[in-house]
Write a protein that holds these residues in place. Structure first.
Motif, short mmCIF file in Angstrom:
data_model
loop_
_atom_site.label_atom_id
_atom_site.label_comp_id
_atom_site.label_asym_id
_atom_site.label_seq_id
_atom_site.Cartn_x
_atom_site.Cartn_y
_atom_site.Cartn_z
N GLY A 58 0.80 -1.21 0.00
CA GLY A 58 0.00 0.00 0.00
C GLY A 58 0.84 1.26 0.00
O GLY A 58 0.34 2.34 -0.26
N ARG A 59 2.12 1.13 0.31
CA ARG A 59 3.05 2.27 0.26
C ARG A 59 3.95 2.12 -0.96
O ARG A 59 4.49 1.04 -1.19
N PRO A 60 4.12 3.20 -1.72
CA PRO A 60 5.01 3.11 -2.89
C PRO A 60 6.44 2.75 -2.47
O PRO A 60 6.93 3.21 -1.45
N MET A 61 7.06 1.90 -3.26
CA MET A 61 8.44 1.50 -3.04
C MET A 61 9.31 2.38 -3.94
O MET A 61 9.19 2.32 -5.16
N GLY A 62 10.15 3.21 -3.35
CA GLY A 62 10.95 4.17 -4.09
C GLY A 62 11.75 3.55 -5.23
O GLY A 62 12.48 2.59 -5.04
N GLY A 63 11.58 4.11 -6.41
CA GLY A 63 12.36 3.67 -7.56
C GLY A 63 11.84 2.45 -8.28
O GLY A 63 12.41 2.04 -9.29
#
Length: 109
Positions: free
Chosen positions: A72-77
């Motif tokens: 549910g949280r964007p994973m950087g990159g």
């Protein structure tokens, strides 16, 4: 969680000329590693690519690309690629080019 073997085949074809590629099963899918770094992969019925934070805007501007968010949280990159993008050689290749550019700048593991 199974992944689409046909999509894995597309990545294999795209990466056939790239040196140092290895396959690794992870996150219930298949990940392609370049010189020990996560590059791209297949999750369920779509794909994923590690484009790096500097390429996120360019990648997400393409139709069929969204930030990857397992929890549910964007994973950087990292970006998710829908099935339509994966079927489009040109768009899939454009995302792969961003990922290859990012990973090329990382030190070998």
């Amino acid at each position: 969680m199974a992944y689409d073997e046909g999509l894995a085949h597309l990545w294999r074809e795209d990466l056939a000329e790239v040196e140092g590629i290895a396959e690794l099963h992870m996150f219930g899918g298949l990940c392609f590693m370049a010189r020990g770094h996560m590059l791209c992969g297949v999750i369920r019925d779509g794909g994923m690519a590690r484009v790096g934070k500097d390429h996120m805007a360019a990648a997400c501007a393409m139709e069929g690309v969204t930030p990857l968010a397992f929890t549910g949280r964007p994973m950087g990159g990292l970006v998710a690629l829908d099935a339509e993008l994966m079927a489009d050689d040109a768009r899939r290749g454009a995302v792969l080019a961003l990922a290859l550019d990012f990973v090329a700048g990382l030190p070998p593991k």
